[in-house]
Write an enzyme that holds these catalytic residues in place. Structure first.
Site, PDB file in Angstrom:
ATOM      1  N   LYS A 115     -46.831 -11.928  36.301  1.00 13.30           N
ATOM      2  CA  LYS A 115     -46.601 -10.507  36.933  1.00 13.30           C
ATOM      3  C   LYS A 115     -46.221 -10.641  38.188  1.00 13.30           C
ATOM      4  O   LYS A 115     -45.242 -10.096  38.657  1.00 13.30           O
ATOM      5  CB  LYS A 115     -47.909  -9.884  36.924  1.00 13.30           C
ATOM      6  CG  LYS A 115     -48.354  -9.673  35.365  1.00 13.30           C
ATOM      7  CD  LYS A 115     -48.573  -8.043  35.006  1.00 13.30           C
ATOM      8  CE  LYS A 115     -48.608  -7.733  33.657  1.00 13.30           C
ATOM      9  NZ  LYS A 115     -49.519  -6.763  33.059  1.00 13.30           N
ATOM     10  N   LYS A 197     -45.529 -13.457  23.957  1.00 12.31           N
ATOM     11  CA  LYS A 197     -46.265 -12.399  23.301  1.00 12.31           C
ATOM     12  C   LYS A 197     -45.696 -10.964  22.975  1.00 12.31           C
ATOM     13  O   LYS A 197     -45.063 -10.408  23.826  1.00 12.31           O
ATOM     14  CB  LYS A 197     -47.601 -12.282  24.181  1.00 12.31           C
ATOM     15  CG  LYS A 197     -48.624 -11.432  23.862  1.00 12.31           C
ATOM     16  CD  LYS A 197     -49.679 -11.200  25.027  1.00 12.31           C
ATOM     17  CE  LYS A 197     -49.300 -10.243  26.120  1.00 12.31           C
ATOM     18  NZ  LYS A 197     -50.015  -9.474  26.930  1.00 12.31           N
ATOM     19  N   LYS A 200     -46.946  -4.242  25.420  1.00 13.03           N
ATOM     20  CA  LYS A 200     -46.471  -2.880  25.474  1.00 13.03           C
ATOM     21  C   LYS A 200     -45.594  -2.647  26.697  1.00 13.03           C
ATOM     22  O   LYS A 200     -45.170  -1.743  26.892  1.00 13.03           O
ATOM     23  CB  LYS A 200     -47.766  -1.934  25.542  1.00 13.03           C
ATOM     24  CG  LYS A 200     -49.122  -2.357  26.452  1.00 13.03           C
ATOM     25  CD  LYS A 200     -50.005  -1.330  26.449  1.00 13.03           C
ATOM     26  CE  LYS A 200     -51.339  -1.936  26.345  1.00 13.03           C
ATOM     27  NZ  LYS A 200     -51.998  -2.601  27.373  1.00 13.03           N
TER      28      LYS A 200
HETATM   29  P1  TYM Z   1     -54.412  -5.224  26.968  1.00 11.47           P
HETATM   30  O1  TYM Z   1     -54.793  -3.753  27.361  1.00 11.47           O
HETATM   31  O2  TYM Z   1     -53.254  -6.006  27.599  1.00 11.47           O
HETATM   32  O3  TYM Z   1     -54.779  -5.957  25.632  1.00 11.47           O
HETATM   33  C1  TYM Z   1     -55.971  -5.367  24.875  1.00 11.47           C
HETATM   34  C2  TYM Z   1     -56.261  -6.277  24.088  1.00 11.47           C
HETATM   35  O4  TYM Z   1     -55.113  -6.530  22.910  1.00 11.47           O
HETATM   36  C3  TYM Z   1     -54.831  -8.094  22.912  1.00 11.47           C
HETATM   37  N1  TYM Z   1     -53.444  -8.294  22.860  1.00 11.47           N
HETATM   38  C4  TYM Z   1     -52.840  -8.932  21.825  1.00 11.47           C
HETATM   39  N2  TYM Z   1     -53.559  -9.834  20.850  1.00 11.47           N
HETATM   40  C5  TYM Z   1     -52.738 -10.340  20.152  1.00 11.47           C
HETATM   41  N3  TYM Z   1     -51.328 -10.358  20.175  1.00 11.47           N
HETATM   42  C6  TYM Z   1     -50.959  -9.627  21.150  1.00 11.47           C
HETATM   43  N4  TYM Z   1     -49.376  -9.649  21.179  1.00 11.47           N
HETATM   44  C7  TYM Z   1     -51.386  -8.697  22.072  1.00 11.47           C
HETATM   45  N5  TYM Z   1     -51.275  -8.051  23.198  1.00 11.47           N
HETATM   46  C8  TYM Z   1     -52.596  -7.462  23.653  1.00 11.47           C
HETATM   47  C9  TYM Z   1     -55.334  -8.487  24.178  1.00 11.47           C
HETATM   48  O5  TYM Z   1     -55.688  -9.806  24.213  1.00 11.47           O
HETATM   49  C10 TYM Z   1     -56.603  -7.578  24.421  1.00 11.47           C
HETATM   50  O6  TYM Z   1     -57.900  -8.276  23.811  1.00 11.47           O
HETATM   51  N6  TYM Z   1     -57.584  -6.719  30.948  1.00 11.47           N
HETATM   52  C11 TYM Z   1     -57.503  -6.414  29.245  1.00 11.47           C
HETATM   53  C12 TYM Z   1     -58.324  -5.244  29.435  1.00 11.47           C
HETATM   54  C13 TYM Z   1     -59.610  -5.308  29.555  1.00 11.47           C
HETATM   55  C14 TYM Z   1     -60.801  -5.884  28.842  1.00 11.47           C
HETATM   56  C15 TYM Z   1     -62.033  -5.775  29.839  1.00 11.47           C
HETATM   57  C16 TYM Z   1     -60.925  -6.722  27.812  1.00 11.47           C
HETATM   58  C17 TYM Z   1     -60.478  -4.900  30.806  1.00 11.47           C
HETATM   59  N7  TYM Z   1     -61.665  -5.153  30.993  1.00 11.47           N
HETATM   60  C18 TYM Z   1     -63.179  -6.283  29.329  1.00 11.47           C
HETATM   61  C19 TYM Z   1     -62.038  -7.350  27.515  1.00 11.47           C
HETATM   62  C20 TYM Z   1     -63.105  -7.204  28.439  1.00 11.47           C
HETATM   63  C21 TYM Z   1     -56.120  -6.212  29.191  1.00 11.47           C
HETATM   64  O7  TYM Z   1     -55.268  -6.159  29.922  1.00 11.47           O
HETATM   65  O8  TYM Z   1     -55.812  -5.919  27.717  1.00 11.47           O
END
Ligand code: TYM
Length: 334
Positions: A115, A197, A200
């Site tokens: 980022k 990956k 969004k």
């Molecule tokens: P975020 O919002 O980017 O994504 C949410 C979840 O989706 C999974 N993910 C994917 N899995 C497979 N293939 C992909 N292309 C893909 N894109 C996203 C992510 O691995 C995630 O599990 N920091 C985290 C959110 C968060 C969180 C937490 C997660 C905040 N606090 C505490 C677990 C525990 C995030 O930005 O995920």
């Protein structure tokens, strides 16, 4: 005997529209875990503001993410479903944990490195300390397991390191959390550049399938998905585009790579792509229908996030108080 069920915590940022990657890598696995574990699933709106958000869109997407959780099969009666900003212990816990986290550790986070290339000097401090807030999310409930996609594994490991450091410095306070990464679909790839990956935040809409994409859009995006010139449906690292579509089918239907290879032997990519699109549509259409219904009933959603916040507040305050006491803060009352 200790009858305590293991605790699961996970969340998704309402920072953009959710993708098929979020669905397969996170939500679909959560649904499978909800009977066996004590689960908290959060819409992490505090994380979302580490990049610029339009207030109106943030509000709308926060509710939509909650609706997607429910529509995908997370039962509000079984799980604690809530919105992160409704539970102040996350922010407060994050501040405390910030003081037990090293700059060097945060600088090594690959997501931050990626980022910071994109934003340069004007990257927010929030993006740097974001993994600490994530650690607070997890540690404020003494979560045992954190089901996430592969990209979040490093952050969960950092949460574990911070927890261990605090425990060693004071006395055992936190459970050491572990990432739980499903064997398939942990990294769904970008449809246009299948070596990165699916995200969004990607600008090119053909790169991702959104959970809320209508069927005709899904068909179009899959038909445009980058493959290769080999023309053979094979589960191979040399064919990342094809492998990604196969992984999508495998995660959604439970079929095997061999079965898919056999089915499309000698048939090129057209039918394979068509079937991939139809598999996705069959999975997402009922979810979309339910999301739309839920968004019509804001009172119901409110009831759920209020009850979730109440429970999450109760649980997280207990742990926050414990931390404060160990650190040496004077309690306001006994
Ligand atoms: P975020 O919002 O980017 O994504 C949410 C979840 O989706 C999974 N993910 C994917 N899995 C497979 N293939 C992909 N292309 C893909 N894109 C996203 C992510 O691995 C995630 O599990 N920091 C985290 C959110 C968060 C969180 C937490 C997660 C905040 N606090 C505490 C677990 C525990 C995030 O930005 O995920």
């Amino acid at each position: 005997m200790d009858e305590r069920k293991k605790v699961i915590f996970s969340g998704i940022q309402p920072s953009g529209n959710l993708t098929l990657g979020n669905y397969i890598g996170a939500i679909k696995n959560w649904v499978k875990l909800q009977d066996e574990y004590d689960c908290l699933f959060c819409v992490v709106d505090l994380h979302a503001i580490t990049v610029k958000q339009e207030p109106k869109d943030l509000r709308q997407r926060t509710l939509e993410v909650l609706a997607i959780y429910i529509a995908s099969g997370l039962e509000p009666e079984k799980n604690t479903l809530f919105i992160q900003s409704h539970v102040p212990a996350h922010s407060e816990g994050a501040w405390l944990l910030n003081c037990f986290t090293y700059m060097g550790e945060l600088g090594r986070m690959t997501q931050f490195k990626d980022k910071s290339q994109k934003y340069g000097e004007s990257i927010s401090a929030g993006l740097f300390t974001y993994p600490v807030l994530m650690a607070a999310d997890i540690l404020m409930y003494n979560a045992d397991l954190v089901p996430v996609g592969k990209d979040q594994k490093q952050h969960v490991e950092l949460a574990r390191d911070i927890a261990a450091r605090f425990n060693n410095l004071y006395s055992p306070t936190f459970t050491l959390p572990e990432p739980y990464i499903a064997p398939t679909g942990a990294k769904i790839m970008d449809l246009q550049e299948p070596t990165k990956k699916m995200s969004k935040s990607e600008e090119n809409a053909n790169s991702y399938i959104l959970i809320m994409d209508p069927p005709e859009v899904i068909r179009k995006k899959i038909s445009r998905a980058v493959t290769d010139s080999l023309g053979v449906v094979k589960y191979s690292d040399e064919q990342p585009g094809v492998k990604n579509l196969m992984n999508i089918i495998i995660s959604l239907t439970g079929t095997t790579p061999e079965e898919i290879e056999k089915k499309y032997e000698g048939r090129g990519y057209a039918d394979f792509k068509k079937d991939t699109a139809e598999t996705i549509i069959a999975e997402l259409e009922p979810v979309q229908k339910r999301v739309k219904e839920l968004l019509e009933d804001k009172t119901y959603l409110e009831q759920i996030y209020k009850a979730g916040a109440e429970k999450a507040n109760y649980l997280s305050m207990k742990i926050l108080r414990k931390m404060q006491k160990k650190i040496g803060f004077i309690p306001v009352s006994k």
